[in-house]
Write a protein that holds these residues in place. Structure first.
Motif, PDB file in Angstrom:
ATOM      1  N   GLU A 119       0.836  -1.208   0.000  1.00 42.21           N
ATOM      2  CA  GLU A 119       0.000   0.000   0.000  1.00 42.21           C
ATOM      3  C   GLU A 119       0.865   1.250   0.000  1.00 42.21           C
ATOM      4  N   GLN A 120       1.935   1.231   0.770  1.00 42.89           N
ATOM      5  CA  GLN A 120       2.814   2.391   0.830  1.00 42.89           C
ATOM      6  C   GLN A 120       3.542   2.607  -0.496  1.00 42.89           C
ATOM      7  N   MET A 121       3.864   1.525  -1.198  1.00 42.08           N
ATOM      8  CA  MET A 121       4.497   1.659  -2.517  1.00 42.08           C
ATOM      9  C   MET A 121       3.523   2.306  -3.505  1.00 42.08           C
ATOM     10  N   LYS A 122       2.256   1.897  -3.450  1.00 41.04           N
ATOM     11  CA  LYS A 122       1.255   2.510  -4.327  1.00 41.04           C
ATOM     12  C   LYS A 122       1.118   3.994  -4.032  1.00 41.04           C
ATOM     13  N   GLU A 123       1.098   4.348  -2.752  1.00 41.75           N
ATOM     14  CA  GLU A 123       0.991   5.751  -2.370  1.00 41.75           C
ATOM     15  C   GLU A 123       2.224   6.527  -2.830  1.00 41.75           C
ATOM     16  N   ALA A 124       3.401   5.931  -2.704  1.00 44.12           N
ATOM     17  CA  ALA A 124       4.627   6.593  -3.152  1.00 44.12           C
ATOM     18  C   ALA A 124       4.594   6.825  -4.663  1.00 44.12           C
ATOM     19  N   GLU A 125       4.101   5.856  -5.414  1.00 43.05           N
ATOM     20  CA  GLU A 125       4.008   6.039  -6.870  1.00 43.05           C
ATOM     21  C   GLU A 125       2.988   7.123  -7.217  1.00 43.05           C
ATOM     22  N   ARG A 126       1.871   7.157  -6.461  1.00 44.82           N
ATOM     23  CA  ARG A 126       0.854   8.191  -6.697  1.00 44.82           C
ATOM     24  C   ARG A 126       1.466   9.566  -6.452  1.00 44.82           C
ATOM     25  N   ILE A 127       2.213   9.697  -5.374  1.00 47.52           N
ATOM     26  CA  ILE A 127       2.860  10.971  -5.067  1.00 47.52           C
ATOM     27  C   ILE A 127       3.901  11.309  -6.125  1.00 47.52           C
TER      28      ILE A 127
END
Length: 157
Positions: A119-127
Protein backbone atom coordinates in the motif's frame (compact mmCIF):
# COMPACT_ATOMS: atom_id res chain seq x y z
CA UNK A 1 3.42 0.71 -11.43
CA UNK A 2 6.26 0.90 -13.94
CA UNK A 3 8.10 -1.91 -12.20
CA UNK A 4 4.87 -3.89 -11.97
CA UNK A 5 4.40 -3.57 -15.74
CA UNK A 6 7.98 -4.64 -16.42
CA UNK A 7 7.72 -7.56 -14.00
CA UNK A 8 4.54 -8.78 -15.73
CA UNK A 9 6.28 -8.76 -19.11
CA UNK A 10 7.57 -12.00 -20.56
CA UNK A 11 9.58 -10.24 -23.26
CA UNK A 12 13.32 -10.48 -22.45
CA UNK A 13 13.94 -7.18 -24.25
CA UNK A 14 11.57 -5.28 -21.93
CA UNK A 15 8.66 -3.03 -22.89
CA UNK A 16 8.39 0.15 -24.88
CA UNK A 17 6.75 3.27 -23.48
CA UNK A 18 3.36 2.61 -25.05
CA UNK A 19 3.20 -0.95 -23.68
CA UNK A 20 4.04 0.29 -20.18
CA UNK A 21 1.44 3.05 -20.49
CA UNK A 22 -1.20 0.61 -21.72
CA UNK A 23 -0.50 -1.73 -18.80
CA UNK A 24 -0.88 1.09 -16.27
CA UNK A 25 -3.94 2.59 -17.99
CA UNK A 26 -5.72 -0.78 -17.89
CA UNK A 27 -5.31 -1.00 -14.13
CA UNK A 28 -5.54 2.63 -12.99
CA UNK A 29 -7.25 5.88 -13.78
CA UNK A 30 -4.59 8.23 -15.14
CA UNK A 31 -4.46 12.00 -15.77
CA UNK A 32 -4.55 13.49 -19.27
CA UNK A 33 -0.81 14.19 -19.46
CA UNK A 34 0.06 10.74 -18.11
CA UNK A 35 2.12 9.60 -21.10
CA UNK A 36 4.32 12.69 -20.99
CA UNK A 37 4.98 12.28 -17.28
CA UNK A 38 5.58 8.55 -17.81
CA UNK A 39 8.29 9.34 -20.35
CA UNK A 40 9.96 11.71 -17.90
CA UNK A 41 9.74 9.16 -15.11
CA UNK A 42 11.27 6.44 -17.32
CA UNK A 43 14.10 8.78 -18.26
CA UNK A 44 14.74 9.52 -14.57
CA UNK A 45 14.74 5.83 -13.64
CA UNK A 46 17.34 5.18 -16.36
CA UNK A 47 19.49 8.03 -14.98
CA UNK A 48 19.17 6.55 -11.48
CA UNK A 49 20.37 3.17 -12.82
CA UNK A 50 17.13 1.45 -11.85
CA UNK A 51 16.11 0.75 -15.45
CA UNK A 52 18.08 0.19 -18.60
CA UNK A 53 17.00 1.34 -22.04
CA UNK A 54 17.81 -0.88 -24.96
CA UNK A 55 16.77 0.65 -28.27
CA UNK A 56 13.21 1.84 -27.48
CA UNK A 57 12.48 -0.68 -24.70
CA UNK A 58 12.93 -0.46 -20.96
CA UNK A 59 13.71 -3.27 -18.55
CA UNK A 60 14.69 -3.54 -14.91
CA UNK A 61 18.43 -3.23 -14.54
CA UNK A 62 20.05 -6.32 -13.11
CA UNK A 63 22.84 -5.83 -10.61
CA UNK A 64 25.82 -7.94 -11.68
CA UNK A 65 26.87 -8.31 -8.03
CA UNK A 66 23.52 -9.81 -7.05
CA UNK A 67 23.84 -12.38 -9.83
CA UNK A 68 27.28 -13.38 -8.56
CA UNK A 69 26.02 -13.67 -4.96
CA UNK A 70 23.15 -15.96 -5.87
CA UNK A 71 23.61 -19.43 -4.43
CA UNK A 72 24.21 -22.24 -6.89
CA UNK A 73 21.20 -24.54 -7.28
CA UNK A 74 21.47 -27.83 -5.43
CA UNK A 75 21.82 -30.93 -7.54
CA UNK A 76 19.20 -33.62 -7.06
CA UNK A 77 21.66 -36.49 -7.12
CA UNK A 78 23.59 -35.28 -4.07
CA UNK A 79 22.33 -36.90 -0.87
CA UNK A 80 23.09 -35.60 2.62
CA UNK A 81 25.60 -37.67 4.58
CA UNK A 82 23.89 -40.09 6.99
CA UNK A 83 25.07 -39.93 10.58
CA UNK A 84 26.26 -43.13 12.21
CA UNK A 85 23.92 -42.98 15.21
CA UNK A 86 20.36 -41.61 15.11
CA UNK A 87 19.58 -38.54 17.17
CA UNK A 88 16.24 -38.43 18.98
CA UNK A 89 14.66 -35.18 20.08
CA UNK A 90 11.77 -35.24 22.50
CA UNK A 91 9.49 -32.23 22.42
CA UNK A 92 6.61 -31.80 24.84
CA UNK A 93 3.19 -31.12 23.37
CA UNK A 94 3.00 -27.75 25.17
CA UNK A 95 6.28 -26.61 23.65
CA UNK A 96 5.21 -27.78 20.21
CA UNK A 97 1.88 -25.94 20.43
CA UNK A 98 3.61 -22.79 21.66
CA UNK A 99 6.06 -22.98 18.77
CA UNK A 100 3.20 -23.45 16.30
CA UNK A 101 1.34 -20.44 17.74
CA UNK A 102 4.49 -18.30 17.62
CA UNK A 103 5.13 -19.33 14.01
CA UNK A 104 1.52 -18.57 13.04
CA UNK A 105 1.77 -15.18 14.75
CA UNK A 106 5.02 -14.41 12.92
CA UNK A 107 3.48 -15.37 9.57
CA UNK A 108 0.43 -13.19 10.23
CA UNK A 109 2.65 -10.23 11.16
CA UNK A 110 4.79 -10.74 8.04
CA UNK A 111 1.71 -10.83 5.80
CA UNK A 112 0.36 -7.67 7.43
CA UNK A 113 3.68 -5.87 6.95
CA UNK A 114 3.87 -7.06 3.36
CA UNK A 115 0.39 -5.69 2.61
CA UNK A 116 1.23 -2.44 4.37
CA UNK A 117 4.43 -2.10 2.32
CA UNK A 118 2.50 -2.73 -0.91
CA UNK A 119 0.00 0.00 0.00
CA UNK A 120 2.81 2.39 0.83
CA UNK A 121 4.50 1.66 -2.52
CA UNK A 122 1.25 2.51 -4.33
CA UNK A 123 0.99 5.75 -2.37
CA UNK A 124 4.63 6.59 -3.15
CA UNK A 125 4.01 6.04 -6.87
CA UNK A 126 0.85 8.19 -6.70
CA UNK A 127 2.86 10.97 -5.07
CA UNK A 128 5.60 10.52 -7.66
CA UNK A 129 3.05 11.08 -10.44
CA UNK A 130 1.81 14.18 -8.63
CA UNK A 131 5.38 15.50 -8.47
CA UNK A 132 5.85 14.87 -12.18
CA UNK A 133 2.58 16.65 -12.97
CA UNK A 134 3.64 19.58 -10.80
CA UNK A 135 7.02 19.74 -12.54
CA UNK A 136 5.27 19.78 -15.93
CA UNK A 137 2.99 22.60 -14.81
CA UNK A 138 5.96 24.55 -13.43
CA UNK A 139 7.82 24.16 -16.71
CA UNK A 140 4.75 25.37 -18.63
CA UNK A 141 4.37 28.35 -16.29
CA UNK A 142 8.05 29.26 -16.75
CA UNK A 143 7.69 29.09 -20.54
CA UNK A 144 4.61 31.35 -20.40
CA UNK A 145 6.43 33.78 -18.09
CA UNK A 146 9.43 33.88 -20.42
CA UNK A 147 7.25 34.57 -23.47
CA UNK A 148 5.28 37.26 -21.65
CA UNK A 149 8.44 38.95 -20.40
CA UNK A 150 9.61 39.18 -24.03
CA UNK A 151 6.43 41.09 -24.82
CA UNK A 152 4.52 38.30 -26.55
CA UNK A 153 0.77 38.18 -26.16
CA UNK A 154 -0.47 34.69 -25.40
CA UNK A 155 -3.93 33.33 -25.91
CA UNK A 156 -4.75 30.59 -23.42
CA UNK A 157 -7.79 28.54 -24.27
Amino acid sequence: MIFEALAASTDPNGLDTSAIASFIEQRNEVPQNFRRSLTGRLRRLVQQDKLEKIQQCYKVKTDPLSVMKAPAPMQNDIQPKQSQSPVYVTVGSDTLEESARAAAQSIAEAEYKSNLAAEQMKEAERISFMVEDTESMLQLANEILEQCSEGEVLMVG
